[in-house]
Design an enzyme around this catalytic site. Structure first.
Site, mmCIF file in Angstrom:
data_model
loop_
_atom_site.group_PDB
_atom_site.id
_atom_site.type_symbol
_atom_site.label_atom_id
_atom_site.label_comp_id
_atom_site.label_asym_id
_atom_site.label_seq_id
_atom_site.Cartn_x
_atom_site.Cartn_y
_atom_site.Cartn_z
ATOM 1 N N CYS A 1 -9.103 -0.136 47.508
ATOM 2 C CA CYS A 1 -10.364 -0.760 47.075
ATOM 3 C C CYS A 1 -11.034 -1.520 48.226
ATOM 4 O O CYS A 1 -11.545 -0.882 49.132
ATOM 5 C CB CYS A 1 -10.136 -1.635 45.842
ATOM 6 S SG CYS A 1 -11.666 -2.083 45.029
ATOM 7 N N HIS B 1 -6.570 0.885 42.345
ATOM 8 C CA HIS B 1 -5.546 -0.153 42.562
ATOM 9 C C HIS B 1 -4.155 0.292 42.109
ATOM 10 O O HIS B 1 -3.741 -0.030 40.996
ATOM 11 C CB HIS B 1 -5.935 -1.413 41.793
ATOM 12 C CG HIS B 1 -7.167 -2.063 42.307
ATOM 13 N ND1 HIS B 1 -7.151 -2.884 43.422
ATOM 14 C CD2 HIS B 1 -8.446 -2.015 41.896
ATOM 15 C CE1 HIS B 1 -8.379 -3.305 43.665
ATOM 16 N NE2 HIS B 1 -9.193 -2.801 42.756
ATOM 17 N N GLU C 1 -1.491 -0.941 42.895
ATOM 18 C CA GLU C 1 -0.636 -2.134 42.783
ATOM 19 C C GLU C 1 -0.749 -2.806 41.405
ATOM 20 O O GLU C 1 0.050 -3.672 41.077
ATOM 21 C CB GLU C 1 -0.982 -3.131 43.901
ATOM 22 C CG GLU C 1 -2.302 -3.888 43.753
ATOM 23 C CD GLU C 1 -3.552 -3.087 44.136
ATOM 24 O OE1 GLU C 1 -3.447 -1.855 44.343
ATOM 25 O OE2 GLU C 1 -4.643 -3.696 44.200
#
Lengths: 195, 333
Positions: A84, A178, A180
């Site tokens: 991102c 994302h 994560e």
């Protein structure tokens, strides 16, 4: 293996914890360090630039001297992943928003980036992607950028709605979304096996 | 591509947005010019306001949602996210802000509350919300209602960090205690926390001389019965216990005025900092804004905090909390 997560701003802890989990699942002995000062990136085997605000992250890494070390280590062939805001920061070319805010890019990935390509937070979403080398993947897009143009050496790994959202150019991995924020370790595993 | 598969406004998307703000400074601004100064200084977002809290405090009267035209000017001026405040419980103001595309809504005690009983049911919105809290109970209720971010209430517009410190310490201490509790005790806490939703039904029942047979199946807030609320609060509390922190991002707010204040709040465990009046009420906003951004990044490096605090000029004047006639933090339980 030593993995550095650029920790000046953004969802740093999330990247640290999923990277640790991925190392463990791959049976790799390693450590994950958060970086806000010079001297650590240059001694690492891989670097992750997390999500956050690209304007903020860019300012702070250049000010702190971390930016130069990321460029050096990328040139020496070490893997670098940007997610991102991190994707924006590693790109070679920006859009009007990047120019207007004077955001300095690391120019590691031969792509033209468009910030907030889907719109504002209201237009942020989750969707299932098909990522080359990984397969079906539930991705989270938050005020996400997309890649408008990719150079010849850049391999497109995933598109969404006709827009490029995941690419790899040699040792550089760039994602609009994302990895994560999910419990799914496959992207971090993919990245770690690039080392 | 099957666009139907797009899922907007999910909990992951809302909480994820808040996580992207971590380690950052969110600055109160009242004009597009101020917003540009904030962006240039490295703010991760701006809070668009009609007046900064210090001026709201000084002018008195009813404080409401800012003029959407002003908010839109600020949205057009900067590329970073723009947040704006609505009055506690004011669904129509919140829907209006969602309609213009504000990135996050602050259901804020800094404005005059609109609903004396309830906060907004934030799960009904696509846009994420941030809410103030001064205790674990307030934080857990707001999270159950769907808040994607919590901030300390502090005491806005004072330039006095003491209340933000109080609220951060109270929440941290409560979490520490919670970690030692078993499920039965935690369920009791959920029952206690649920009492805040009973103000309206028990008030009405009082007027009926308590003739209503008042039980757990009574609908007390939106479509939720008291038992559903207790179960919901219990789930949030169990998650807090398991991860040892709030399950959403927790920022410091309400009185942060200097780089050292910001660094201190980060040391106490804040995920980031809101600076309200502190920047544009200081003598040199550009320099102040940059210094606070750096102080938050390097909160654990005293030498950096010392260096950036040098020759900053005058911070906002500030108020002693004990001299205040109105305590904004007492709004919205």
């Amino acid at each position: 293996m030593r993995v550095a997560v650029v920790g000046v701003q953004g969802d740093v802890e999330e990247h640290v914890s999923i990277t640790e989990k991925s190392l463990k699942s791959l049976g790799i002995d390693g450590e994950v360090l958060t970086v806000r000062k010079p001297g650590i990136v240059s001694k690492s085997d891989a670097v992750i630039i997390p999500g956050g605000e690209s304007t903020t992250i860019s300012k702070l890494i250049w000010k702190d001297g971390v930016a130069k070390e990321i460029i050096e280590i990328a040139e020496s062939g070490c893997p670098v992943m940007g997610t991102c805001a991190g994707l924006i920061v590693i790109s070679k070319y920006g859009d009007d928003q990047v120019r207007k805010t004077g955001t300095k890019l690391l120019e590691l990935l031969d792509v033209r980036i468009k910030r907030n390509a889907f719109g504002r937070q209201r237009e942020s979403f989750e969707a299932t992607l098909n990522i080359e080398g990984i397969g079906e993947y539930d991705a989270i897009f938050i005020r996400a950028p997309v890649i408008e143009e990719a150079g010849n050496g850049v391999k497109v790994l995933a598109e969404f709605d006709g827009k490029i959202v995941a690419v790899r150019e040699k040792n550089i991995l760039g994602l609009s979304f994302h990895p994560e924020l999910t419990g799914d370790v496959r992207i971090h595993q993919y990245f770690l096996t690039m080392v | 591509m099957d666009i139907e598969k797009l899922r907007f406004g999910t909990e992951l998307v809302k909480r994820g947005f808040a996580k992207m703000q971590k380690g950052g400074v969110i600055m109160d601004v009242t004009t597009a010019e101020q917003a540009l100064i904030a962006e240039e200084a490295g703010a991760v977002a701006v809070m668009a306001l009609h007046k900064v809290p210090a001026d709201i405090r000084a002018s008195g009267g009813v404080a409401r949602m800012a003029d959407p035209k002003k908010i839109q000017e600020i949205m057009d001026a900067v590329t970073i996210p723009v947040m704006a405040k609505v009055r506690i419980g004011h669904y129509a103001e919140a829907r209006a802000l969602e309609a213009i595309g504000v990135d996050m809504i602050d259901e804020s005690e800094v404005l005059t509350p609109a609903d004396p009983f309830y906060h907004i049911d934030k799960r009904k919105f696509t846009v994420p919300f941030v809410c103030g809290a001064r205790s674990l109970g307030e934080a857990v209720r707001r999270i159950w209602e769907g808040a994607a971010m919590i901030r300390t209430k502090g005491e806005a517009g004072t330039g006095n960090v003491v209340e933000a410190v109080r609220h951060m310490r109270i929440i941290n201490h409560a979490i520490m205690n919670l970690k030692k509790m078993d499920d039965d005790s935690i369920f009791r806490i959920a029952e206690v926390y649920s009492k805040a939703y009973l103000k309206l039904p028990s008030g009405v029942n009082h007027e009926f001389e308590n003739r209503v047979d008042f039980g757990g199946d009574e609908v007390v807030y939106e479509d939720y019965t008291l038992n559903q609320i207790i179960d919901g609060l219990f789930e949030v509390l169990k998650e807090v216990k398991e991860i040892g922190r709030l399950p959403v991002v927790n920022f410091a707010a309400g009185g942060v005025a200097t780089p050292a204040d910001a660094a201190f709040m980060m040391q106490l465990g804040a995920d980031g900092v809101f600076v309200g009046s502190g920047i544009f009420k200081s003598s040199n906003p550009e320099v102040y804004a940059k210094a606070i951004v750096e102080a938050v990044e390097h909160y654990d490096s005293p030498e950096v905090v010392a260096e950036i605090s040098k020759g900053l000029g005058e911070p906002m004047k500030g108020l002693d909390v004990s001299d205040l006639e109105i305590h904004l933090q007492e709004r919205g339980l």
